[in-house]
Design a protein around this motif. Sequence first.
Motif, short mmCIF file in Angstrom:
data_model
loop_
_atom_site.label_atom_id
_atom_site.label_comp_id
_atom_site.label_asym_id
_atom_site.label_seq_id
_atom_site.Cartn_x
_atom_site.Cartn_y
_atom_site.Cartn_z
N LEU A 361 0.82 -1.21 0.00
CA LEU A 361 0.00 0.00 0.00
C LEU A 361 0.86 1.26 0.00
CD1 LEU A 361 -2.74 -1.21 2.48
CD2 LEU A 361 -3.09 -0.60 0.08
N LEU A 362 1.97 1.22 0.74
CA LEU A 362 2.83 2.40 0.79
C LEU A 362 3.46 2.67 -0.57
CD1 LEU A 362 4.21 4.65 2.37
CD2 LEU A 362 5.96 3.00 3.07
N TYR A 363 3.98 1.63 -1.21
CA TYR A 363 4.67 1.83 -2.49
C TYR A 363 3.69 2.16 -3.62
CZ TYR A 363 9.07 0.22 -0.47
OH TYR A 363 10.21 0.10 0.29
N THR A 364 2.49 1.55 -3.61
CA THR A 364 1.50 1.93 -4.63
C THR A 364 1.03 3.37 -4.39
OG1 THR A 364 -0.22 0.83 -3.31
CG2 THR A 364 0.70 -0.40 -5.15
N GLY A 365 0.93 3.77 -3.14
CA GLY A 365 0.58 5.16 -2.85
C GLY A 365 1.63 6.13 -3.35
N ARG A 366 2.90 5.73 -3.22
CA ARG A 366 3.98 6.60 -3.72
C ARG A 366 3.90 6.74 -5.24
NH1 ARG A 366 10.28 5.18 -2.68
NH2 ARG A 366 9.71 3.37 -3.97
N VAL A 367 3.62 5.64 -5.94
CA VAL A 367 3.48 5.72 -7.39
C VAL A 367 2.36 6.67 -7.77
CG1 VAL A 367 2.81 4.42 -9.45
CG2 VAL A 367 4.51 3.48 -7.89
N GLN A 368 1.22 6.55 -7.11
CA GLN A 368 0.09 7.44 -7.40
C GLN A 368 0.46 8.90 -7.12
OE1 GLN A 368 -2.95 6.65 -8.80
NE2 GLN A 368 -1.99 4.65 -9.11
N ALA A 369 1.09 9.14 -5.97
CA ALA A 369 1.43 10.51 -5.59
C ALA A 369 2.41 11.15 -6.56
CB ALA A 369 2.02 10.51 -4.17
N CYS A 370 3.44 10.40 -6.97
CA CYS A 370 4.47 10.97 -7.84
C CYS A 370 4.05 11.01 -9.30
CB CYS A 370 5.76 10.17 -7.69
SG CYS A 370 6.56 10.32 -6.09
N SER A 371 3.44 9.94 -9.79
CA SER A 371 3.11 9.89 -11.22
C SER A 371 2.00 10.85 -11.59
CB SER A 371 2.74 8.46 -11.62
OG SER A 371 1.57 8.03 -10.95
N LYS A 372 1.09 11.13 -10.68
CA LYS A 372 -0.04 12.02 -10.97
C LYS A 372 0.24 13.48 -10.66
CE LYS A 372 -3.22 8.96 -12.22
NZ LYS A 372 -3.87 8.98 -13.55
N LEU A 373 1.36 13.75 -10.00
CA LEU A 373 1.63 15.12 -9.57
C LEU A 373 1.71 16.12 -10.73
CD1 LEU A 373 2.17 17.11 -7.30
CD2 LEU A 373 4.58 16.41 -7.34
N PRO A 374 2.42 15.82 -11.83
CA PRO A 374 2.45 16.81 -12.93
C PRO A 374 1.05 17.13 -13.46
CG PRO A 374 4.16 15.14 -13.24
CD PRO A 374 3.29 14.66 -12.12
N GLU A 375 0.20 16.11 -13.59
CA GLU A 375 -1.16 16.33 -14.07
C GLU A 375 -1.95 17.21 -13.11
OE1 GLU A 375 -5.24 13.73 -14.93
OE2 GLU A 375 -3.32 12.71 -14.58
N MET A 376 -1.79 16.98 -11.81
CA MET A 376 -2.52 17.76 -10.82
C MET A 376 -2.03 19.21 -10.78
SD MET A 376 -4.77 15.72 -9.70
CE MET A 376 -4.75 14.78 -11.23
N ILE A 377 -0.75 19.41 -10.96
CA ILE A 377 -0.22 20.78 -11.02
C ILE A 377 -0.83 21.52 -12.21
CG2 ILE A 377 1.87 22.12 -11.50
CD1 ILE A 377 3.40 20.16 -9.75
N PHE A 443 12.29 17.40 -8.40
CA PHE A 443 12.75 16.79 -7.15
C PHE A 443 11.78 15.72 -6.68
CE2 PHE A 443 13.00 16.46 -2.56
CZ PHE A 443 14.36 16.36 -2.33
N GLU A 444 10.48 16.03 -6.69
CA GLU A 444 9.48 15.06 -6.21
C GLU A 444 9.50 13.79 -7.07
OE1 GLU A 444 8.03 15.33 -3.52
OE2 GLU A 444 8.09 17.47 -3.04
N LEU A 445 9.74 13.94 -8.36
CA LEU A 445 9.73 12.78 -9.25
C LEU A 445 10.93 11.86 -9.03
CD1 LEU A 445 8.55 14.42 -12.60
CD2 LEU A 445 7.22 12.96 -11.08
N PHE A 446 12.05 12.43 -8.56
CA PHE A 446 13.28 11.65 -8.47
C PHE A 446 13.87 11.57 -7.05
CE2 PHE A 446 13.12 12.83 -12.93
CZ PHE A 446 13.52 11.67 -13.55
#
Length: 488
Positions: A361-377, A443-446
């Motif tokens: 759950l933690l790692y899938t949450g990290r994928v969602q948080a990082c991969s969707k961030l550019p779209e949300m911005i 930074f957030e992506l990497f």
Amino acid sequence: MIRTGEEYRQSIRDDREVWIDGERVKDVTAHPSFKPIVDVRARIYDLAHEPATAGVMSYVDPGTNEPNAIGLKLPESQQDWWDKRKAVDTVLNDIGGVVIRVGDETVGEMWSLYDGQDVLNEVDPQFARHIEAHIKKALHGDPFHVSANTDPKGDRSKRPQDQDPDMLLHLVKETDAGIVVRGAKYETAAAYANQAFVKPTIANWGDAELSDYALGFICDMGAPGIRHICRTGFAGRRPATDYPLANRFDEVDTLVIFDDVLIPWENVLFYRHTRAATFIRGTLHRYSAFPFVQRIEKIADMLIGAALFNVRQTGLDKQQAVQEKLAQLACYRETINAHLTASIALAEKSPAGLLMPNQSLLYTGRVQACSKLPEMIHIARELCGGQICVTPDSATFDAPGIAHWLAKYYSVNEDWVAEDRRRLLAFARDLINSDYAGHRLTFELFAQSPPFAHLAAVYRNFDFSGPLDFVRKAAGLSEKVMGKKKPH
């Protein structure tokens, strides 16, 4: 014991060699590029002493009867994780922004190695004792601890032995006093931190010839032979009234040069041991991903707040199309919240008996948080509108002869006068459109590892047996098709 902010400042006035903009820094606590973020870190220390927040930021150690920082406490229960989460929220709410490299998100990497004591014992039992000693030192000494992972790497199509060997940090020699290392690492906040957990970058550590590069140790950031070469900072470039985030929360990144640095034996956690290198790379973020993802949740709050204020001031929040975009931001935020909450609720015992957030759950949450961030911005950028890129700076709003024009055209109603609107637009610009905003997104992506490594962590930790067994039964397959090995 827990240090004060001033004790932290004094601890980094150690004549360390720090360079920025081509000049050597005399005092990182006073230099304009470093002072704002040093003050933020000092504020975190002071929050543990103030009556209103001491109970949130600290706990009393049963062994010493002294207060220690919540962020550095070994997690042994769900309550420990709720307490850590509350402490991070308290810090971010107090400072009014997001900081990432402040220690609580990196100390967990040492807990990961603590879980691998059996691996360390393969080399020498003293190394398992070393990691335990350094965890206790972090608890009781309260250092500002960072993490050094990424090397310059050079030509990645070649092995380090086939080019300049210094492109990856490596062992130079062993001495009676310790090991001598040479190379370089990139690390955010190193120039104003006390110590770093230095470990290998992502590589094929199964190659025995790479053993001189399989090193893990704790290093004093003011040690002889350490040089900090920093990127140009964002703080001080433009007025804080126009760039409120860049001027307060720029966490300066550093190329840390290890020029034949002696690492005392008591600080060596493993060396010339490829299995330990493989272990730490595979488990590095089993704890530290939690506070990292939690900070992206707060970034989501900032995106929602900036966007919603911008549409409300002109009444656009009544439109369905606008509400749908706000709902997308809310779904993103709550997806992060759900993964964090569930990872605590379904937390798992670690090999060393600690309690780690549910890894899948933690790692899938990290994928969602990082991969969707550019779209949300970008959604937030749409909602904030084009004025974030065309609005004049604060000096223009104050200039005699033209200030009244800006007061006229930037005032919306009695609730939204020109100055409030200018402040909101400046905040939104710095959050999603400025040089600092672009830097923070990268930074957030990497910051914890590249996206492919995020997905690799999910693959390693997701339990594929459930879906496989369900399909086996539904399709009427024999049990033999399940095999004896897990798919990962």
